[in-house]
Design a protein around this motif. Sequence first.
Motif, PDB file in Angstrom:
ATOM      1  N   ARG A  82       0.828  -1.210   0.000  1.00  0.00           N
ATOM      2  CA  ARG A  82       0.000   0.000   0.000  1.00  0.00           C
ATOM      3  C   ARG A  82       0.862   1.259   0.000  1.00  0.00           C
ATOM      4  N   ILE A  83       1.931   1.264   0.795  1.00  0.00           N
ATOM      5  CA  ILE A  83       2.840   2.413   0.830  1.00  0.00           C
ATOM      6  C   ILE A  83       3.486   2.624  -0.531  1.00  0.00           C
ATOM      7  N   GLU A  84       3.907   1.530  -1.170  1.00  0.00           N
ATOM      8  CA  GLU A  84       4.525   1.648  -2.488  1.00  0.00           C
ATOM      9  C   GLU A  84       3.540   2.232  -3.506  1.00  0.00           C
ATOM     10  N   PHE A  85       2.278   1.814  -3.422  1.00  0.00           N
ATOM     11  CA  PHE A  85       1.261   2.341  -4.329  1.00  0.00           C
ATOM     12  C   PHE A  85       1.041   3.836  -4.096  1.00  0.00           C
ATOM     13  N   LEU A  86       0.974   4.252  -2.824  1.00  0.00           N
ATOM     14  CA  LEU A  86       0.747   5.666  -2.520  1.00  0.00           C
ATOM     15  C   LEU A  86       1.946   6.517  -2.951  1.00  0.00           C
ATOM     16  N   GLU A  87       3.158   6.012  -2.790  1.00  0.00           N
ATOM     17  CA  GLU A  87       4.337   6.764  -3.226  1.00  0.00           C
ATOM     18  C   GLU A  87       4.353   6.924  -4.750  1.00  0.00           C
ATOM     19  N   ALA A  88       3.965   5.867  -5.459  1.00  0.00           N
ATOM     20  CA  ALA A  88       3.905   5.968  -6.921  1.00  0.00           C
ATOM     21  C   ALA A  88       2.842   6.970  -7.353  1.00  0.00           C
ATOM     22  N   ARG A  89       1.725   6.978  -6.664  1.00  0.00           N
ATOM     23  CA  ARG A  89       0.660   7.922  -6.999  1.00  0.00           C
ATOM     24  C   ARG A  89       1.097   9.358  -6.718  1.00  0.00           C
ATOM     25  N   LEU A  90       1.788   9.566  -5.602  1.00  0.00           N
ATOM     26  CA  LEU A  90       2.283  10.906  -5.262  1.00  0.00           C
ATOM     27  C   LEU A  90       3.300  11.382  -6.299  1.00  0.00           C
ATOM     28  N   ALA A  91       4.193  10.487  -6.731  1.00  0.00           N
ATOM     29  CA  ALA A  91       5.177  10.863  -7.752  1.00  0.00           C
ATOM     30  C   ALA A  91       4.487  11.255  -9.055  1.00  0.00           C
ATOM     31  N   HIS A  92       3.425  10.558  -9.400  1.00  0.00           N
ATOM     32  CA  HIS A  92       2.678  10.892 -10.614  1.00  0.00           C
ATOM     33  C   HIS A  92       2.062  12.285 -10.511  1.00  0.00           C
ATOM     34  N   HIS A  93       1.491  12.634  -9.350  1.00  0.00           N
ATOM     35  CA  HIS A  93       0.890  13.958  -9.152  1.00  0.00           C
ATOM     36  C   HIS A  93       1.954  15.048  -9.218  1.00  0.00           C
ATOM     37  N   GLN A  94       3.140  14.757  -8.687  1.00  0.00           N
ATOM     38  CA  GLN A  94       4.207  15.742  -8.735  1.00  0.00           C
ATOM     39  C   GLN A  94       4.629  16.013 -10.172  1.00  0.00           C
ATOM     40  N   GLU A  95       4.692  14.974 -10.972  1.00  0.00           N
ATOM     41  CA  GLU A  95       5.044  15.152 -12.378  1.00  0.00           C
ATOM     42  C   GLU A  95       3.995  15.966 -13.130  1.00  0.00           C
ATOM     43  N   GLN A  96       2.730  15.817 -12.737  1.00  0.00           N
ATOM     44  CA  GLN A  96       1.650  16.545 -13.396  1.00  0.00           C
ATOM     45  C   GLN A  96       1.525  17.978 -12.895  1.00  0.00           C
ATOM     46  N   GLY A  97       2.258  18.324 -11.834  1.00  0.00           N
ATOM     47  CA  GLY A  97       2.229  19.682 -11.307  1.00  0.00           C
ATOM     48  C   GLY A  97       0.971  20.019 -10.542  1.00  0.00           C
ATOM     49  N   HIS A  98       0.325  19.054  -9.914  1.00  0.00           N
ATOM     50  CA  HIS A  98      -0.881  19.319  -9.136  1.00  0.00           C
ATOM     51  C   HIS A  98      -0.528  20.039  -7.839  1.00  0.00           C
ATOM     52  N   PRO A  99      -1.344  21.004  -7.408  1.00  0.00           N
ATOM     53  CA  PRO A  99      -1.096  21.679  -6.122  1.00  0.00           C
ATOM     54  C   PRO A  99      -1.107  20.668  -4.980  1.00  0.00           C
ATOM     55  N   GLY A 100      -0.189  20.852  -4.065  1.00  0.00           N
ATOM     56  CA  GLY A 100      -0.133  19.994  -2.884  1.00  0.00           C
ATOM     57  C   GLY A 100       0.629  18.717  -3.092  1.00  0.00           C
ATOM     58  N   ALA A 101       1.156  18.489  -4.331  1.00  0.00           N
ATOM     59  CA  ALA A 101       1.882  17.247  -4.567  1.00  0.00           C
ATOM     60  C   ALA A 101       3.138  17.169  -3.720  1.00  0.00           C
ATOM     61  N   ASP A 102       3.805  18.339  -3.532  1.00  0.00           N
ATOM     62  CA  ASP A 102       5.025  18.331  -2.725  1.00  0.00           C
ATOM     63  C   ASP A 102       4.735  18.067  -1.259  1.00  0.00           C
ATOM     64  N   LEU A 103       3.506  18.413  -0.833  1.00  0.00           N
ATOM     65  CA  LEU A 103       3.150  18.225   0.568  1.00  0.00           C
ATOM     66  C   LEU A 103       2.515  16.863   0.818  1.00  0.00           C
ATOM     67  N   GLY A 104       2.253  16.095  -0.242  1.00  0.00           N
ATOM     68  CA  GLY A 104       1.603  14.807  -0.080  1.00  0.00           C
ATOM     69  C   GLY A 104       0.144  14.939   0.273  1.00  0.00           C
ATOM     70  N   LEU A 105      -0.518  16.082  -0.146  1.00  0.00           N
ATOM     71  CA  LEU A 105      -1.913  16.327   0.198  1.00  0.00           C
ATOM     72  C   LEU A 105      -2.778  16.205  -1.044  1.00  0.00           C
TER      73      LEU A 105
END
Length: 272
Positions: free
Chosen positions: A229-252
């Motif tokens: 589950r942690i690995e899945f959430l980290e991959a999802r967060l990395a994807h949001h960071q690449e897309q430039g979504h607000p809060g991606a750096d904060l994990g929100l």
Amino acid sequence: MGSRHRAAAALAPVAGVTLAHEERPSLWRQIREDVACVKSRDPAARGTLEILLTYPGVHAVIWYRLAHRLWRANVKFPARFLSWLGRLVSNVDIHPGARIGRRFFIDHGACVVIGETAEVGDDVTLYHGVTLGGTSWTPGKRHPTLQDGVLVGAGAKILGPITVGAGARVGANSVVIEDVPPGMTVVGIPGRVVKPLAERRRLGDGRIDLEHHLMPDPVGEAVCSLLDRIEFLEARLAHHQEQGHPGADLGLPESAAGSRQDRLPKDHSSAA
């Protein structure tokens, strides 16, 4: 009447037991079965003489059979003394009042304890360090009941007047304090049911499955699930960071990040 039945009839008044050959076989027959069953449950067993001379678990069962006959005949002190001698020789403590069925095997025969009101069915196997103990000082039924075909791994503790169902398996070092349904596998502290009979490996020749290293590990499985589950959430967060979504750096989540930005203080220098 055959010679075996006449011998059993002669033994019955002395031992103080009810003559029911099918339900309660003769002492000699019980001992023969206890010795013979070792060959099917221990790959290291090579011959009857070797089993009789070198297996402390077999010695303990023979001493118990003798002491139990005296106990049932209401000859209590000699029964306890005989039981003590058996413990001294084999390092296995079986109370003479315990009720144990046929073809009972204690592998390695060390540090096994079976209490007075314990009941053990036929074809049961215990490994070293097993305790069938009580949880109360109140007289009456206070030790467990093991039904037919139960296998208990090394170091396991089964405590209290509970029932372990037929064909169940108890993993090594488990502590069982609740009833176990028939055919289930129990591991852990406290014991948890983890595998039914249908999911176990089967042996075609009818022997007992001794591969304890294949026992399931529920705690390990839970940890692996969390890591996945942690690995899945980290991959999802990395994807949001690449897309430039607000809060991606904060994990929100994006909505939470927007509301957080609304609450941040304004830059006074820019306002001036």
